[in-house]
Design an enzyme around this catalytic site. Structure first.
Site, PDB file in Angstrom:
ATOM      1  CG  HIS A   1      -4.365   1.945  -2.237  1.00  0.00           C
ATOM      2  ND1 HIS A   1      -4.399   2.590  -1.023  1.00  0.00           N
ATOM      3  CD2 HIS A   1      -5.621   1.988  -2.727  1.00  0.00           C
ATOM      4  CE1 HIS A   1      -5.653   3.003  -0.779  1.00  0.00           C
ATOM      5  NE2 HIS A   1      -6.403   2.650  -1.806  1.00  0.00           N
TER       6      HIS A   1
ATOM      7  CD  GLU B   1      -9.948   3.996  -1.203  1.00  0.00           C
ATOM      8  OE1 GLU B   1     -10.847   4.379  -0.443  1.00  0.00           O
ATOM      9  OE2 GLU B   1      -8.815   3.692  -0.800  1.00  0.00           O
TER      10      GLU B   1
ATOM     11  CG  ASP C   1      -2.321   0.587   0.836  1.00  0.00           C
ATOM     12  OD1 ASP C   1      -2.333   1.721   0.348  1.00  0.00           O
ATOM     13  OD2 ASP C   1      -3.353  -0.073   1.039  1.00  0.00           O
TER      14      ASP C   1
HETATM   15  C1  TNX Z   1     -10.889   2.026   1.852  1.00  0.00           C
HETATM   16  S1  TNX Z   1     -11.597  -0.818   1.214  1.00  0.00           S
HETATM   17  C2  TNX Z   1      -9.789   1.326   1.411  1.00  0.00           C
HETATM   18  C3  TNX Z   1      -8.621   1.173   2.303  1.00  0.00           C
HETATM   19  C4  TNX Z   1      -8.796   1.914   3.589  1.00  0.00           C
HETATM   20  C5  TNX Z   1     -10.206   1.696   4.079  1.00  0.00           C
HETATM   21  C6  TNX Z   1     -10.483   2.251   5.426  1.00  0.00           C
HETATM   22  C7  TNX Z   1     -10.618  -0.482   0.155  1.00  0.00           C
HETATM   23  C8  TNX Z   1     -10.647  -1.396  -0.944  1.00  0.00           C
HETATM   24  N1  TNX Z   1      -9.807   0.594   0.259  1.00  0.00           N
HETATM   25  O1  TNX Z   1      -7.457   1.576   1.618  1.00  0.00           O
HETATM   26  O2  TNX Z   1      -7.886   1.447   4.516  1.00  0.00           O
HETATM   27  O3  TNX Z   1     -11.095   2.266   3.150  1.00  0.00           O
HETATM   28  O4  TNX Z   1     -11.737   1.802   5.918  1.00  0.00           O
END
Ligand code: TNX
Length: 521
Positions: free
Chosen positions: A254, A317, A181
């Site tokens: 990430h 994301e 990450d």
């Molecule tokens: C979203 S869930 C993210 C994570 C974060 C999380 C915190 C997801 C696929 N991505 O990178 O840690 O929210 O709740």
């Protein structure tokens, strides 16, 4: 011989009432009979029963004479990948299953039928009586997972093994290991040593909540990674408990820690730090051929370490700012007839899907991989609610339901003002117990694509193993029952009552579960 009241978590499909005045007593003479495919479960059982009893419990291939024995058998006449049967008679306990997977579950049930002192790590003087019962059991869902983010905070192998122990005790069968990450790259890759030399370490971490714009940093470098030998050790440890480890290597977002290690993987070519902040980073992989090559080389080493048919590539994301501003990304889009950055993200994931399929593996990704079109054989983890999962199931894809409102255990469990810092939300123990992974709108055919669910431990606000356990348990145990037990599994009050008895076992294991959740219900 007195036996303790029966308390099983998760609740089995069927168990007979105990026969009155009937028990099997584990003694210094007991032998464990197991061979071939049953041997691993036999060895596990012996290793779990030895510390508290102090008995030798030899594991032997065949029953000789009339000793009291616990016998583990592969029985192909029984149906189902994880089904098992357990029969307790005064001189003989029999665990039967068509596959090793079922025997691992039978072992955990047998453990819970013994006096709770069996969970003591040190010798206890006790009459080790098991009530005469017959259990018939199998899971409702085939994917029962636990996810652990070791990037936002690093947890050593011992902590990871303890997590696996808890999964196994509650009949989970998947450990989703979130290994890369923005805040840290945690797996040794021989071909690219800087991933861990540089990418595994951040110089500081923000203090307080990620939403706080005027945050400060601590002065403490944080990091760590797993060597390939340690990864193999964890994969083997999980396999010895019937758990498959599914690795996650995040792309194309990430990725800041990887780009900190190798700036040429980024869109701007400039050096960046491993992130010390929570939230979504704008810094994502570029789409150079050399970057695809890099990712495939990384994955080749990952495939070598993880026998799992499923490989998670993240996909969540991904801010598209850098791609929209990059001349090279625009050129790639024109050359491949991709109308926009969503289509580029989809093309990126498809390339990985093709690559993994050619290697005989299946790609798993978070639900953003639906945007711009789903790769052919991908499995979707639906985290932003269930819509992504419903859409994917509608397209004939397998789905794992991981909606943040129900199974994100980084959420608060109580009124936030009464707990330490968490990311937000409110997901009580009862909320988890009430979760139903199959949305009612699905047709039976679509519903069959819902493989199951898993609990998520994102660790931004879990800097220690104690905090991790406090957030994880008992919510993970409620989920265990949702995923294992029949849909009509009884009222929450019944679960809570069993949980309160189960707590004695957790105390003996030294697990820092959230006791308040049991006290307040
Ligand atoms: C979203 S869930 C993210 C994570 C974060 C999380 C915190 C997801 C696929 N991505 O990178 O840690 O929210 O709740």
């Amino acid at each position: 011989m007195s036996t303790q009241p029966i308390t099983l978590i998760p609740k089995p499909l069927a168990i007979t009432d105990p026969t009155p005045d009937c028990a099997f007593e584990l003694t210094a003479e007991t032998v464990i009979v197991a061979a071939d495919e049953a041997l691993a479960a036999g060895n596990l059982l012996a290793s779990l029963l030895r510390p508290a009893t102090g008995y030798p419990l030899p594991v032997t291939p065949a029953l000789e004479g009339a000793q009291p024995a616990i016998r583990l058998l592969i029985d192909e006449a029984i149906d189902g990948d994880e089904t098992y049967r357990l029969d307790v008679e005064p001189q003989l306990v029999t665990l039967r299953a068509p596959k090793a997977a079922g025997l691992f579950h039978a072992v955990q049930t047998l453990r819970q039928l013994l006096p709770s002192d069996i969970f003591s790590p040190t010798l206890v003087s006790c009459q080790w009586a098991i009530p005469c019962v017959a259990v018939e059991d199998r899971p409702r869902f085939s994917w029962r997972g636990g996810h652990l983010d070791v990037c936002r905070h690093f947890f050593p192998v011992e902590v990871v093994k303890r997590f696996i122990d808890m999964l196994a005790l509650h009949k989970f069968n998947r450990f989703h290991w979130h290994l890369t990450d923005d805040q840290g790259w945690r797996i040794e890759i021989k071909r690219y040593p800087r991933l861990t030399e540089v990418g595994a370490w951040r110089k500081h971490t923000m203090i307080g909540h990620g939403d706080n714009r005027h945050h400060q940093y601590d002065d403490t470098p944080h990091g760590g990674f797993y060597t390939q030998d340690q990864v193999r050790e964890v994969v083997a440890y999980a396999a010895e408990r019937g758990i498959l480890v599914v690795p996650e290597i995040e792309m194309p977002g990430h990725a800041q820690a990887a780009i900190a290690a190798y700036p040429e993987l980024g869109n701007e070519g400039t050096s960046v730090d491993v992130s010390g902040e929570w939230g979504i980073s704008e810094i994502i992989f570029n789409v150079e051929e050399s970057t695809f090559e890099f990712l495939q080389n990384v994955l080749l080493e990952v495939l070598d370490l993880f026998p799992s048919p499923y490989i998670h590539i993240g996909g969540d994301e991904v801010p598209k700012t850098q791609w929209n501003e990059s001349e090279r990304a625009q050129a790639y889009m024109r050359a491949h007839n991709l109308p926009d950055a969503d289509a580029l993200q989809s093309a990126f994931i498809r390339r990985m899907d093709d690559f993994l399929n050619a290697q005989g593996r299946v790609l798993v990704g978070w639900d953003e991989i639906l945007e711009g079109g789903l790769a052919e054989n991908a499995i979707v983890m639906s985290w932003r609610g269930e819509e992504g999962g419903i859409a994917a199931a509608g397209q004939g894809h397998d789905v794992i339901m991981t909606p943040e409102g129900n199974v994100y255990f980084d959420h608060y469990q109580f009124d936030p003002t009464s707990e330490g810092l968490a990311i937000g939300g409110l997901t009580t123990l009862k909320d988890v117990y009430s979760y139903e992974p199959v949305p009612p709108t699905l047709t039976p055919e679509q519903a069959a694509h819902v493989l199951g669910s898993q609990g998520q431990l994102w660790t931004e606000y879990m800097p220690t193993a104690e905090r991790l356990e406090y957030m994880a348990y008992p919510r993970f145990f409620a989920l265990a029952e949702v995923l294992w037990s029949p849909r009509e599994r009884g009222p929450y009050a019944d679960f809570l009552q069993r949980m309160r008895a189960h707590a004695k076992r957790l105390d003996l294991l030294g697990i820092n579960y959230c006791r308040r959740a049991l006290d307040e219900g």
